[in-house]
Design an enzyme around this catalytic site. Structure first.
Site, PDB file in Angstrom:
ATOM      1  N   SER A 229       0.858  -1.195   0.000  1.00  0.00           N
ATOM      2  CA  SER A 229       0.000   0.000   0.000  1.00  0.00           C
ATOM      3  C   SER A 229       0.886   1.233   0.000  1.00  0.00           C
ATOM      4  O   SER A 229       2.056   1.165   0.414  1.00  0.00           O
ATOM      5  CB  SER A 229      -0.862   0.009   1.264  1.00  0.00           C
ATOM      6  OG  SER A 229      -1.516   1.256   1.425  1.00  0.00           O
TER       7      SER A 229
ATOM      8  N   TYR B 246      -1.891   0.404  10.919  1.00  0.00           N
ATOM      9  CA  TYR B 246      -2.074  -0.087   9.542  1.00  0.00           C
ATOM     10  C   TYR B 246      -0.817   0.221   8.721  1.00  0.00           C
ATOM     11  O   TYR B 246      -0.323  -0.644   7.993  1.00  0.00           O
ATOM     12  CB  TYR B 246      -3.309   0.553   8.904  1.00  0.00           C
ATOM     13  CG  TYR B 246      -3.506   0.119   7.458  1.00  0.00           C
ATOM     14  CD1 TYR B 246      -3.818  -1.202   7.151  1.00  0.00           C
ATOM     15  CD2 TYR B 246      -3.335   1.015   6.405  1.00  0.00           C
ATOM     16  CE1 TYR B 246      -3.973  -1.610   5.829  1.00  0.00           C
ATOM     17  CE2 TYR B 246      -3.492   0.612   5.085  1.00  0.00           C
ATOM     18  CZ  TYR B 246      -3.816  -0.703   4.805  1.00  0.00           C
ATOM     19  OH  TYR B 246      -3.964  -1.123   3.501  1.00  0.00           O
TER      20      TYR B 246
END
Ligand code: NDP
Ligand code: 8X3
Length: 260
Positions: free
Chosen positions: A146, A159
């Site tokens: 990501s 995260y």
């Protein structure tokens, strides 16, 4: 019928489901997994219409034992054996993952942290380790990273840490597998409209929809096409790292919202 088999995790939704549809259209045989079995069943039926073989098994990648037995079962269904040259698992799309919550770390929730770290880091490792014995020279692994694995942003703390771990593990796996001729790629998307934000905001669909208002986010299909591109390179080429953003998103911090 093609001899190429791809195993896709997180196939019940978003990037994983779009990748399954696209790879089926391209003639890949598929092994699908996620926790929601009903979704895998209907996706499998859809993909079979392209004339490919599809098997699925539902399990939670946080569970090491379930991951090992799930992989064994999928390989048995496909007739793929460990340490055998032909046929082998041609591709692993290690995609299952999630964010849960978005706030300062000092107000963080233990369960949210466990879910993210156990799924995105240990789940990715469990699945990769279980699949490697079925992969041979020329096989490829695609890890779903990501932009959160390259940069950090407010409220992203755990995260982002989990996706920075995916970035590190992708580099490490590439080193560990280089002598076996197995290429490891990482794809790092920016904001993409899937169920990702519905999960992050724990079912608050309005908060989720707001994330994607005012600009054109990435679509699951955009990432599926990137996966298919990576998998279609000739054997001597490995795309190590692909960062893919919406044009309106210049970095994790810079999102140009032109309309609401
Ligand atoms: P979705 O929520 O649409 O899909 C996530 C998938 O992961 C689902 O199929 C879900 O299946 C599966 N999954 C989650 N937890 C587990 C678990 N414990 N065991 C097995 N499967 C699990 O989101 P995306 O498609 O967007 O996300 C896919 C990947 O892409 C994730 O790793 C995410 O972090 C990453 N990503 C997403 C971005 C975005 O903006 N959307 C941007 C960058 C990266 P089920 O619930 O059925 O188990
Ligand atoms: C998902 C993209 O920017 O919400 O990994 O972290 S972001």
């Amino acid at each position: 019928m093609s001899q190429s088999w791809a195993l896709i995790s997180g196939a019940s939704s978003g990037f994983g489901a779009a990748t399954a549809r696209l790879l089926a259209k391209e003639g890949w045989n598929l092994l699908l997994t996620s926790r929601r079995e009903n979704r895998l069943a209907s996706l499998a039926e859809e993909c079979k219409k392209f004339g490919v073989s599809v098997h699925y098994e539902a399990w939670d990648v946080r569970d090491r034992h379930e991951t090992e037995t799930g992989v064994q079962e999928l390989m048995r269904s496909a007739g793929l054996a460990e340490s055998s040259d032909e046929p082998s698992l041609s591709a692993l799309v290690n995609n299952a993952g999630l964010a849960v919550g978005k706030g300062p770390f000092d107000q963080g929730d233990d369960d949210d942290w466990d879910r993210m770290l156990d799924t995105n880091v240990k789940g990715l490792l469990f699945l990769a380790r279980a699949c490697v014995p079925f992969m041979t020279r020329g096989s490829r692994m695609v890890n779903m990273g990501s932009i959160a694995g390259k940069q950090v942003y407010p409220g992203g703390n755990v995260y982002c840490a989990s996706k920075h771990a995916v970035d590190a593990l992708s580099q490490a796996m590439r080193i560990d597998l280089v002598d076996r001729g197995i290429g490891v790629s990482q794809i790092c998307p920016g904001a993409a409209e899937t169920e990702f934000s519905n999960v992050r905001f724990k079912g608050d669909d309005r908060a989720a929809a707001n994330v994607y208002k005012g600009y054109d986010p990435l679509l699951a299909q955009d990432i599926a096409e990137a996966v298919a591109f990576v998998l279609s390179r000739p054997p001597h080429v490995c795309i190590n790292d692909l960062v893919i953003m919406p044009t309106a998103q210049a970095s994790a911090h810079h999102l140009h919202k032109a309309h609401e």
